[in-house]
Scaffold this active site. Structure first.
Site, PDB file in Angstrom:
ATOM      1  N   HIS A 104      71.529  63.521 -15.682  1.00  0.00           N
ATOM      2  CA  HIS A 104      70.269  62.752 -15.606  1.00  0.00           C
ATOM      3  C   HIS A 104      69.171  63.627 -16.208  1.00  0.00           C
ATOM      4  O   HIS A 104      69.250  64.016 -17.368  1.00  0.00           O
ATOM      5  CB  HIS A 104      70.050  62.356 -14.136  1.00  0.00           C
ATOM      6  CG  HIS A 104      69.003  61.328 -13.868  1.00  0.00           C
ATOM      7  ND1 HIS A 104      68.337  60.624 -14.845  1.00  0.00           N
ATOM      8  CD2 HIS A 104      68.489  60.855 -12.669  1.00  0.00           C
ATOM      9  CE1 HIS A 104      67.477  59.774 -14.281  1.00  0.00           C
ATOM     10  NE2 HIS A 104      67.552  59.908 -12.962  1.00  0.00           N
TER      11      HIS A 104
ATOM     12  N   HIS B 238      73.923  56.846 -23.151  1.00  0.00           N
ATOM     13  CA  HIS B 238      73.088  56.255 -22.104  1.00  0.00           C
ATOM     14  C   HIS B 238      73.870  55.215 -21.316  1.00  0.00           C
ATOM     15  O   HIS B 238      74.738  54.542 -21.869  1.00  0.00           O
ATOM     16  CB  HIS B 238      71.823  55.619 -22.699  1.00  0.00           C
ATOM     17  CG  HIS B 238      70.761  55.437 -21.678  1.00  0.00           C
ATOM     18  ND1 HIS B 238      70.659  54.300 -20.909  1.00  0.00           N
ATOM     19  CD2 HIS B 238      69.784  56.280 -21.268  1.00  0.00           C
ATOM     20  CE1 HIS B 238      69.655  54.447 -20.070  1.00  0.00           C
ATOM     21  NE2 HIS B 238      69.097  55.628 -20.266  1.00  0.00           N
TER      22      HIS B 238
ATOM     23  N   ASP C 197      66.142  62.692 -23.746  1.00  0.00           N
ATOM     24  CA  ASP C 197      66.125  64.132 -23.486  1.00  0.00           C
ATOM     25  C   ASP C 197      66.325  65.013 -24.716  1.00  0.00           C
ATOM     26  O   ASP C 197      65.859  66.152 -24.735  1.00  0.00           O
ATOM     27  CB  ASP C 197      67.220  64.481 -22.457  1.00  0.00           C
ATOM     28  CG  ASP C 197      66.786  64.140 -21.040  1.00  0.00           C
ATOM     29  OD1 ASP C 197      65.566  64.160 -20.784  1.00  0.00           O
ATOM     30  OD2 ASP C 197      67.656  63.860 -20.201  1.00  0.00           O
TER      31      ASP C 197
HETATM   32  C1  LIG Z   1      66.696  60.599 -19.016  1.00  0.00           C
HETATM   33  C2  LIG Z   1      68.155  60.452 -18.753  1.00  0.00           C
HETATM   34  O1  LIG Z   1      68.606  60.605 -17.658  1.00  0.00           O
HETATM   35  S1  LIG Z   1      69.119  60.009 -20.091  1.00  0.00           S
HETATM   36  C3  LIG Z   1      70.758  60.594 -19.705  1.00  0.00           C
HETATM   37  C4  LIG Z   1      70.791  62.097 -19.774  1.00  0.00           C
HETATM   38  N1  LIG Z   1      72.154  62.568 -19.617  1.00  0.00           N
HETATM   39  C5  LIG Z   1      72.846  63.134 -20.644  1.00  0.00           C
HETATM   40  O2  LIG Z   1      72.364  63.287 -21.757  1.00  0.00           O
HETATM   41  C6  LIG Z   1      74.226  63.616 -20.317  1.00  0.00           C
HETATM   42  C7  LIG Z   1      75.215  63.249 -21.394  1.00  0.00           C
HETATM   43  N2  LIG Z   1      75.504  61.834 -21.375  1.00  0.00           N
HETATM   44  C8  LIG Z   1      76.373  61.316 -20.462  1.00  0.00           C
HETATM   45  O3  LIG Z   1      76.984  62.009 -19.672  1.00  0.00           O
HETATM   46  C9  LIG Z   1      76.553  59.798 -20.432  1.00  0.00           C
HETATM   47  O4  LIG Z   1      76.316  59.251 -21.713  1.00  0.00           O
HETATM   48  C10 LIG Z   1      75.641  59.138 -19.397  1.00  0.00           C
HETATM   49  C11 LIG Z   1      75.777  59.785 -18.019  1.00  0.00           C
HETATM   50  C12 LIG Z   1      74.175  59.198 -19.798  1.00  0.00           C
HETATM   51  C13 LIG Z   1      76.024  57.655 -19.301  1.00  0.00           C
HETATM   52  O5  LIG Z   1      77.331  57.599 -18.782  1.00  0.00           O
HETATM   53  P1  LIG Z   1      78.238  56.312 -18.950  1.00  0.00           P
HETATM   54  O6  LIG Z   1      77.439  55.085 -18.757  1.00  0.00           O
HETATM   55  O7  LIG Z   1      79.415  56.501 -18.074  1.00  0.00           O
HETATM   56  O8  LIG Z   1      78.654  56.427 -20.486  1.00  0.00           O
HETATM   57  P2  LIG Z   1      79.493  55.428 -21.374  1.00  0.00           P
HETATM   58  O9  LIG Z   1      80.088  54.353 -20.547  1.00  0.00           O
HETATM   59  O10 LIG Z   1      78.626  55.009 -22.504  1.00  0.00           O
HETATM   60  O11 LIG Z   1      80.649  56.355 -21.943  1.00  0.00           O
HETATM   61  C14 LIG Z   1      81.527  55.827 -22.913  1.00  0.00           C
HETATM   62  C15 LIG Z   1      82.394  56.932 -23.442  1.00  0.00           C
HETATM   63  O12 LIG Z   1      81.602  57.840 -24.196  1.00  0.00           O
HETATM   64  C16 LIG Z   1      81.747  59.148 -23.691  1.00  0.00           C
HETATM   65  N3  LIG Z   1      80.433  59.785 -23.704  1.00  0.00           N
HETATM   66  C17 LIG Z   1      79.305  59.275 -23.231  1.00  0.00           C
HETATM   67  N4  LIG Z   1      78.304  60.149 -23.412  1.00  0.00           N
HETATM   68  C18 LIG Z   1      78.844  61.221 -24.000  1.00  0.00           C
HETATM   69  C19 LIG Z   1      78.333  62.466 -24.420  1.00  0.00           C
HETATM   70  N5  LIG Z   1      77.031  62.767 -24.233  1.00  0.00           N
HETATM   71  N6  LIG Z   1      79.169  63.348 -24.993  1.00  0.00           N
HETATM   72  C20 LIG Z   1      80.452  63.062 -25.171  1.00  0.00           C
HETATM   73  N7  LIG Z   1      81.009  61.903 -24.786  1.00  0.00           N
HETATM   74  C21 LIG Z   1      80.217  61.004 -24.199  1.00  0.00           C
HETATM   75  C22 LIG Z   1      82.184  58.947 -22.249  1.00  0.00           C
HETATM   76  O13 LIG Z   1      82.858  60.096 -21.752  1.00  0.00           O
HETATM   77  C23 LIG Z   1      83.085  57.763 -22.356  1.00  0.00           C
HETATM   78  O14 LIG Z   1      84.323  58.151 -22.851  1.00  0.00           O
HETATM   79  P3  LIG Z   1      85.670  57.569 -22.221  1.00  0.00           P
HETATM   80  O15 LIG Z   1      85.586  56.091 -22.444  1.00  0.00           O
HETATM   81  O16 LIG Z   1      86.741  58.265 -23.001  1.00  0.00           O
HETATM   82  O17 LIG Z   1      85.626  57.942 -20.774  1.00  0.00           O
HETATM   83  O1  LIG Z   2      68.058  54.941 -17.011  1.00  0.00           O
HETATM   84  C1  LIG Z   2      68.850  55.870 -16.832  1.00  0.00           C
HETATM   85  O2  LIG Z   2      70.014  55.729 -16.405  1.00  0.00           O
HETATM   86  C2  LIG Z   2      68.461  57.269 -17.175  1.00  0.00           C
HETATM   87  C3  LIG Z   2      67.205  57.360 -17.966  1.00  0.00           C
HETATM   88  O3  LIG Z   2      67.184  57.212 -19.161  1.00  0.00           O
HETATM   89  C4  LIG Z   2      65.958  57.611 -17.245  1.00  0.00           C
HETATM   90  O4  LIG Z   2      65.949  57.660 -16.012  1.00  0.00           O
HETATM   91  O5  LIG Z   2      64.908  57.777 -17.902  1.00  0.00           O
END
Ligand SMILES: CC(=O)SCCNC(=O)CCNC(=O)[C@H](O)C(C)(C)COP(=O)(O)OP(=O)(O)OC[C@H]1O[C@@H](n2cnc3c(N)ncnc32)[C@H](O)[C@@H]1OP(=O)(O)O
Ligand SMILES: O=C([O-])CC(=O)C(=O)O
Length: 381
Positions: A228, A267, A318
């Site tokens: 997050h 995301h 981010d």
């Molecule tokens: C302001 C915020 O909070 S924005 C989010 C900040 N967090 C990050 O940047 C952390 C990196 N990103 C992630 O971990 C994820 O993309 C999350 C937590 C944001 C969303 O998670 P989910 O909704 O479960 O992702 P999603 O369903 O799109 O994933 C699809 C596939 O892509 C992969 N994937 C998603 N994001 C990433 C990533 N950043 N790097 C590599 N692989 C990824 C997942 O592992 C998944 O693979 P699988 O089907 O083989 O398991």
């Molecule tokens: O909406 C989400 O899951 C994470 C995010 O981008 C935020 O909190 O700004």
């Protein structure tokens, strides 16, 4: 991104409550056309270009845009609430320099709840404004005391904006107009995002009729994680580890081959872009030019290209925040606390909304344990 390159619609189902409606809100829409973001009907591009953060906080918390007089008195009010209680300073001085600054935010907020407890919901606006005004003072007081051995006086800063106030406390001088503008825009981008994990935490806590400091303290703990809010710090560590764009490409390819998660990408809701990325990316490019940087911005752009080419994963809010904050001289460990300084507006607006139409949030679970278990006395196990 060309339309032909767009991903198919994101699958919203499965674990993590993805795609399930867990309540109602009038505060924001996220990804309604796959990519958009609005706060109370206003598009994020418009807000980031035309508003200041205090105006956005007012919009979220009071339900409408302030007029000139309302905005001016709101900013004056917040400015007058920056003084740290002595007992809170004492607590902050006990926290070790090695602590994670998000733990400092969590403790600072919780301690404030002991000193200025919300006795009734009639006090909520007063307590919320105090948190908005005080969270920058909390993090800067601890940081300057534990890292520089200096006891700052947060109330002495003459900056009108929360962005200017934070940068003044951190650097001991008024920021440039550019830095203040970029941080202000960043606070707007981070202010609100529907039912993300930390906001949902705050709403669950609010639904038990708990106090406002508990709601925000829980939300801070949830935002701390690298999936997050913590992703902006992890993104900085990633781009800093490369010397050139080519090295970044090679490194990312290796990480993807190992199936590592690349922080700052992807995301839970957006399917083809995070609208906040284009905005902070533009600011990062401007700051890079201003700083004469020929490395971090180009490395970040290459990461973005590689991740889209290889995985159709896009930068979330981010990723370019990392380089932007870095160019403004903000230490990496303070990146996520800035997110808190902003998101406290969205969290508390959600708490108000939850309280106004409350039913305790209590979902159900699919039980996966044993059907029935046979008791064995302690001595016989
Ligand atoms: C302001 C915020 O909070 S924005 C989010 C900040 N967090 C990050 O940047 C952390 C990196 N990103 C992630 O971990 C994820 O993309 C999350 C937590 C944001 C969303 O998670 P989910 O909704 O479960 O992702 P999603 O369903 O799109 O994933 C699809 C596939 O892509 C992969 N994937 C998603 N994001 C990433 C990533 N950043 N790097 C590599 N692989 C990824 C997942 O592992 C998944 O693979 P699988 O089907 O083989 O398991
Ligand atoms: O909406 C989400 O899951 C994470 C995010 O981008 C935020 O909190 O700004």
């Amino acid at each position: 991104m060309k339309m032909a390159e767009k991903k198919t619609e994101k699958k919203l189902g499965g674990a993590g409550l993805r795609g399930q409606v867990a309540g109602q809100t009038a505060l924001s829409t996220v990804g309604q056309a796959g990519h958009g973001l609005t706060y109370r009907g206003f598009d994020i591009e418009t807000l980031a270009e035309k508003a200041c953060f205090e105006e956005v906080a007012y919009l979220l918390l009071r339900g409408h845009l302030p007029n000139r007089t309302q905005l001016s008195s709101y900013r004056t009010r917040l400015k007058g609430m920056r003084k740290l209680p002595e007992a809170l300073k004492t607590v902050l001085e006990q926290i070790p320099a090695e602590s994670h600054p998000m733990d400092v935010m969590r403790t600072g907020c919780s301690m404030l709840g002991n000193l200025e407890t919300e006795q009734s919901f009639d006090e909520q606006d007063e307590r919320i404004d105090r948190m908005l005004a005080l969270l920058p003072s909390i993090i800067c007081y601890w940081y300057r005391f534990s890292h520089d051995g200096i006891r700052i006086d947060p109330a002495a800063s003459s900056a009108d904006s929360i962005a200017g106030h934070f940068l003044t406390l951190l650097h001991d001088k008024a920021p440039s107009a550019l830095f203040e503008r970029v941080l202000d825009a960043s606070l707007i981008l981070y202010a609100e995002h529907e039912f993300n994990a930390s906001t949902f935490t705050a709403r669950v806590c609010a639904s038990t009729l708990s106090d406002i400091h508990s709601c925000v303290t829980g939300a801070i703990g949830t935002l701390r994680g690298p999936l997050h809010g913590g992703a902006n710090e992890a993104a900085m560590e990633l781009i800093e580890s490369f010397q050139t764009p080519d090295q970044a490409e090679e490194g990312l390819m290796q990480m993807l081959a190992r199936k590592d998660k690349i922080m700052g990408f992807g995301h839970a809701v957006y399917s083809d872009c995070d609208p906040r990325n284009a905005i902070i990316k533009r600011w990062s490019e401007k700051l890079a030019k201003d700083a004469g940087d020929e490395r971090l911005y180009d490395i970040s752009v290459r990461c973005e290209e590689v991740m889209w080419r290889e995985k159709k994963l896009f930068c979330n809010a981010d990723f370019f925040h990392a380089s932007a904050y870095h160019f403004m001289g903000i230490p990496t460990k303070l990146f996520t606390p800035i997110f808190v300084m902003s998101r406290v507006s969205g969290w508390t607006a959600h708490v108000k909304e939850q309280r106004a139409n409350n039913r305790i949030i209590r979902p159900s679970a699919d039980y996966t344990g044993p059907e029935s278990a046979e008791w064995v006395d302690l001595d016989n196990r």
